[in-house]
Design a protein around this motif. Structure first.
Motif, PDB file in Angstrom:
ATOM      1  N   TRP A 174      -3.785   7.882   6.504  1.00 26.10           N
ATOM      2  CA  TRP A 174      -2.771   7.567   7.086  1.00 26.10           C
ATOM      3  C   TRP A 174      -1.922   8.816   7.459  1.00 26.10           C
ATOM      4  O   TRP A 174      -0.888   8.835   8.256  1.00 26.10           O
ATOM      5  N   THR A 175      -1.977   9.940   6.947  1.00 26.14           N
ATOM      6  CA  THR A 175      -1.147  11.314   6.976  1.00 26.14           C
ATOM      7  C   THR A 175      -1.722  11.796   8.408  1.00 26.14           C
ATOM      8  O   THR A 175      -0.771  12.485   8.961  1.00 26.14           O
ATOM      9  N   LEU A 189       3.583   2.128   2.551  1.00 27.30           N
ATOM     10  CA  LEU A 189       3.254   1.944   3.953  1.00 27.30           C
ATOM     11  C   LEU A 189       4.109   1.463   5.008  1.00 27.30           C
ATOM     12  O   LEU A 189       4.264   2.130   6.228  1.00 27.30           O
ATOM     13  N   THR A 245       0.718  -1.030  -0.136  1.00 27.74           N
ATOM     14  CA  THR A 245       0.095  -0.016   0.101  1.00 27.74           C
ATOM     15  C   THR A 245       0.742   1.363   0.298  1.00 27.74           C
ATOM     16  O   THR A 245       1.872   1.355   0.584  1.00 27.74           O
ATOM     17  N   ASN A 286       4.332  10.483  -1.673  1.00 25.34           N
ATOM     18  CA  ASN A 286       3.727   9.459  -1.920  1.00 25.34           C
ATOM     19  C   ASN A 286       4.881   8.326  -1.591  1.00 25.34           C
ATOM     20  O   ASN A 286       5.865   8.103  -2.381  1.00 25.34           O
ATOM     21  N   PHE A 291       6.573   4.592   5.658  1.00 32.74           N
ATOM     22  CA  PHE A 291       5.696   5.709   6.273  1.00 32.74           C
ATOM     23  C   PHE A 291       5.864   5.350   7.811  1.00 32.74           C
ATOM     24  O   PHE A 291       6.044   5.942   8.787  1.00 32.74           O
ATOM     25  N   VAL A 333       0.949   5.736   0.568  1.00 29.05           N
ATOM     26  CA  VAL A 333       0.501   6.649   1.679  1.00 29.05           C
ATOM     27  C   VAL A 333       0.680   7.737   0.719  1.00 29.05           C
ATOM     28  O   VAL A 333       1.762   8.395   0.251  1.00 29.05           O
TER      29      VAL A 333
END
Length: 449
Positions: free
Chosen positions: A12-13, A131, A2, A128, A134, A4
């Motif tokens: 997610w942000t 995941l 995935t 971008n 991130f 983000v």
């Protein structure tokens, strides 16, 4: 795997901005004290920060991104003005420092992703990202922020000895940092085991991404929980200290009443004889025998000096503690001799004074109580404009090389050393030729507010 999109606040942000708010909260509570309980402080910092972040992400462009970030820390400063105690400068410094801590922690998180996933350092400004990268950055930022919190608490404990009891809580803040290293080991092990990389692993095992998310949520939950645990334990310890002070105060008041009652009783015993003794002395002077009169007067003065058995000075706390310890020594079949020299008022805090005298005298009496004979302990107290010193001298059992503490001198030494440090003083203890001499010398100053 995935991806983000950091231009969308949900879902997610939101986590990244929540982490930023948590870093601000951690730094703020480490430097300053909340006006209310920690839950209200947490809500007053985190909720407005997230609302601002939501609006900021919605309105953010490359042109105004810097202004939105500056606005966040201006908002942080305003929130601190209402939610924590301290000077304007301290609150401004906290707002700026929380920003610096967040940037440094973010840089460390980016370095970590480079090590784990081979991503470039520019990943920190990309819009971008995958995941797994991130989540690694998020948990690294928050975990690394605890290094700053531990450092702040360490500095505070060194500059203010009264906060020394909080030093142990610094180790709690080091626990979240272990999440960084444990995550590194886990991901590195997976990377070695699957040379094709994380992307192919995710395609082959759809549950891998879920496990990564669960791992990060657990780490984040534990880290947040630690802050509240430390606050709870710290306040419990502060409450215990307040209760101890109150009990000590009540003991002093009661003992002062007993001391006064004893003095009045002893004075009543000599009241009837005092005038007769003076009349007799006058008679000896009239018949030309002044040496007899002087002998009677000296004996009368000695009797009056021993009425309470306790040397007196202008400090009621010193008088009372000496009285308490002489009573305790008498029950232990130990003779406690106390000499007081006073040329100035004592400025020391009563609570510190009580703890200091209690521990020094207890150690001396306890050591003497173990002896077969010569159970005498001497205490010398000197109060002058510059220093306040207490010295104890007594016979003691020979200490073994194993540092046996049965002679009683092992008790309360840490407390005495802490008090000495608080008042820029020293503590020394020497055992020689069967005599144990302990001396604490403090500056005669008022404690810091």
């Amino acid at each position: 795997m995935t991806e983000v999109d950091l231009t969308n606040f949900f879902s997610w942000t939101f986590l990244l901005h929540f982490i930023r708010a948590l870093v601000t909260f951690n730094i703020s509570t480490a430097i300053l004290k909340g006006k209310r309980n920690i839950f209200i402080t947490f809500a007053s910092i985190v909720i407005p920060s997230l609302v601002y972040s939501w609006i900021g992400v919605s309105l953010s462009t490359l042109e105004n991104e810097l202004f939105i970030m500056v606005g966040y820390y201006i908002l942080t400063f305003i929130i601190l003005c209402f939610s924590v105690e301290g000077t304007i400068f301290a609150k401004l410094f906290t707002a700026v420092f929380s920003h610096v801590a967040y940037l440094i922690a973010g840089y460390v998180g980016s370095l970590l992703t480079t090590f784990l996933f081979g991503a470039t350092i520019s990943i920190g400004v990309q819009l971008n990202i995958t995941l797994n990268i991130f989540l690694t950055v998020c948990i690294s930022i928050y975990s690394f922020s605890f290094i700053f919190v531990a450092f702040i608490n360490f500095i505070k404990s060194k500059t203010d000895p009264s906060l020394k009891y909080k030093t142990k809580y610094t180790f709690y803040y080091l626990f979240p940092i272990t999440h960084i290293f444990s995550s590194m080991l886990i991901f590195q092990a997976i990377k070695i085991a699957t040379p094709e990389g994380f992307a192919k692993l995710t395609q082959r095992d759809p549950f891998f991404e879920s496990w990564v998310i669960i791992l990060m949520i657990l780490c984040l939950s534990f880290d947040i929980f630690i802050v509240f645990v430390v606050d709870r334990q710290s306040k419990t310890e502060e409450k215990n200290i307040r209760n101890e002070k109150e009990l000590l105060k009540n003991e002093l008041v009661y003992s002062q009443m007993q001391l006064l009652k004893k003095e009045q009783s002893e004075f009543r015993k000599v009241k009837h004889d005092f005038m007769n003794l003076l009349t007799t002395a006058s008679g000896f002077i009239e018949i030309g025998k002044p040496e007899k009169a002087l002998e009677i007067i000296r004996k009368t003065g000695g009797d009056l000096a021993e009425i309470s058995g306790t040397p007196l000075c202008s400090n009621e706390t010193v008088n009372t503690v000496c009285y308490i310890k002489q009573q305790a020594a008498e029950k232990a079949d130990v003779k406690l001799k106390i000499e007081i020299s006073e040329t100035a008022l004592l400025k020391m805090d009563e609570y510190d004074l009580c703890r200091l005298l209690h521990n020094i005298m207890d150690n001396a009496v306890n050591a003497c109580s173990l002896l077969a004979d010569s159970k005498t302990a001497k205490i010398f107290i000197d109060i002058n404009p510059d220093f306040f010193s207490v010295k104890s001298v007594n016979r003691t059992l020979q200490q073994k090389k194993s540092r046996d503490k049965k002679d009683g001198h092992g008790n309360g030494i840490g407390i005495i050393r802490d008090i000495a440090k608080k008042y820029s003083g020293t503590y020394t203890a020497v055992q020689k030729d069967g005599l144990y001499t302990a001396c604490v010398k403090l500056k005669n100053i008022a404690p810091k507010a």
